[in-house]
Each structure stands twice: as C-alpha cells, then as structure tokens.
Design a protein around this motif. Structure first.
Motif, PDB file in Angstrom:
ATOM      1  N   GLY A  41      -1.909  -5.346   6.085  1.00  0.00           N
ATOM      2  CA  GLY A  41      -1.137  -6.527   5.755  1.00  0.00           C
ATOM      3  C   GLY A  41      -1.796  -7.801   6.242  1.00  0.00           C
ATOM      4  N   LEU A  70       3.464  -3.710   6.484  1.00  0.00           N
ATOM      5  CA  LEU A  70       2.632  -4.439   5.528  1.00  0.00           C
ATOM      6  C   LEU A  70       3.078  -5.891   5.383  1.00  0.00           C
ATOM      7  CD1 LEU A  70       0.227  -3.901   3.585  1.00  0.00           C
ATOM      8  CD2 LEU A  70       1.928  -3.660   1.782  1.00  0.00           C
ATOM      9  N   SER A 124       3.322  -1.336  -0.557  1.00  0.00           N
ATOM     10  CA  SER A 124       2.324  -0.474   0.061  1.00  0.00           C
ATOM     11  C   SER A 124       1.400   0.162  -0.971  1.00  0.00           C
ATOM     12  CB  SER A 124       2.998   0.609   0.901  1.00  0.00           C
ATOM     13  OG  SER A 124       3.950   1.318   0.135  1.00  0.00           O
TER      14      SER A 124
END
Length: 226
Positions: A41, A70, A124
């Motif tokens: 992230g 993330l 994700s």
C-alpha cells in the motif's frame, strides 16, 4: 522474476517485485502477510501521490478487509502532500447463476467526501469487476472528481477492460489504473495464480468476509473518533 504467466507493469520497481514475492511467501503467517500488504500500500501510494498535483483532496475507497493494511499504506504515503478522506465498504461478495455480485451491507464515509478532487479506489486484487464497480457506483453521483484511480498490487489480465466496459465513457475516461503485476491464470475455484496467494480474508487472519462477521477495521475506529 516472474511466476507462471505473471507480467509486471512499469510501476513495479525491484522493491515492489520483492514485496510481492514476500506476500506470497507469507501466506501461512497472517502478521507477516499483513505487513507485506501494508508495505505494498505504501509503495502504491507513492506512485499515485506523485501523479496528483500537490494539495488535492483525495477520497481513498476500500473494502473493510483492505482498510487496515493496503488502504492504510496508501493513505500513509499520500497524507503529507494531500488531504485524505476515507470511504470503507462492507461488501457481501458471492456468486449466483454464474454471476458475481457484491452488495454493500454497511459503509463508513467521512464527511466532506463529496468535495474530493480525486478518487482512489484500493483493492488487494482485481479479478472480476463487481466489487470495484459496486463501490464506484455508490459514490459517483455524489463526487465530481477529476480522476478515478483504480489501485491494486495485482490484477487479472482482462480486469481493466472489463471494468471500463461497465461504465459510460464519461466515467471510464477518468479511470487511471495503477498496479504492479498482471496474472493470466486461475484455479478451478477461481483464485488468480499466483495472485495474492489465495482468499484475502483467511490470509489476513479473518474467519470470513467482514460483512458476515461484524469486523470493524481499526482505521474506521480511529477516524470515527476524530
């Protein structure tokens, strides 16, 4: 380095490739997997943040399962240069008659979201378009953003075209895709190979989808108290 039919985007430097490898290597250790997803992230946030003019108001959109890792990493990298707002959705994702749907059963959206200059939708992995599509549709009439960044560590090879086809051109022309890897294979169960290593819920240490368990991300707890 490539696994199976994996291809890397121009955004993927050596660190991003190493972190993707670390993610797959951590599938049996939720704490290590969480740390790798948080780092991905941060890396994605640096890419997106660098493409947005300084001082913009950015709405970071994620599912509940992605919020603490993330999405939080993306926000961490962007917060020094931009104003951050968050929208978190609890999607009940399932298939019926060979169709994949993901209705929103709960949501948390910070006040002032409608004034966002940029929307950054974080996921994700983008395999089908249903979750991203559902969450964008829930916001798009309220936010007149300049761009809609669709951000993920990994996408399936046809996911970008599939998502664009779900929207009229006045919306899809705003899409800006940022991802590190493209995969072209799936298991019989529909999981992308190598993807992110399997189902995100179990990999992060969750028992099931947050929409079915009442899971409340720490990001929401923190922002709700501000």
């Amino acid at each position: 380095m490539q696994r199976n039919s994996r291809k890397y985007s121009d955004f993927a430097d050596d660190l991003a490739k190493q972190t993707l490898e670390k993610l797959i290597a951590s599938v049996n250790s939720p704490p290590d997997y969480q740390a790798a997803m948080l780092e991905l992230g941060r890396q994605l946030g640096r890419v997106v943040g660098a493409s947005i003019p300084h001082g913009r108001k950015c709405l970071i959109v994620s599912t509940a399962e992605d919020a603490d890792y993330l999405a939080s990493g993306v926000m961490e990298s962007m917060q020094c240069e931009h104003e951050m707002l968050a929208a978190v959705f609890w999607n009940n994702h399932y298939s019926i008659y060979d169709a994949s749907i993901a209705p929103i059963v709960h949501q948390f959206i910070q006040p002032g979201f409608e004034y966002a200059d940029e929307i950054v939708v974080v996921k994700s992995i983008i395999s089908t378009s249903c979750v991203i599509r559902t969450n964008i549709l829930s916001l798009i009439e309220s936010v007149s953003a300049n761009n809609i960044y669709v951000v993920a560590p990994v996408i399936f090879f046809n996911a970008e075209d599939r998502l664009r086809s779900e929207f009229p051109t006045n919306i899809s022309d705003k899409f800006r895709f940022v991802f590190f890897a493209v995969d072209e294979e799936r298991t019989k169960a529909g999981n992308v190979i190598p993807g992110i290593g399997g189902q995100i819920y179990q990999l992060l240490g969750m028992h099931d989808q947050p929409a079915r368990t009442g899971y409340l991300p720490n990001l929401v707890r923190r922002l709700a108290c501000l």
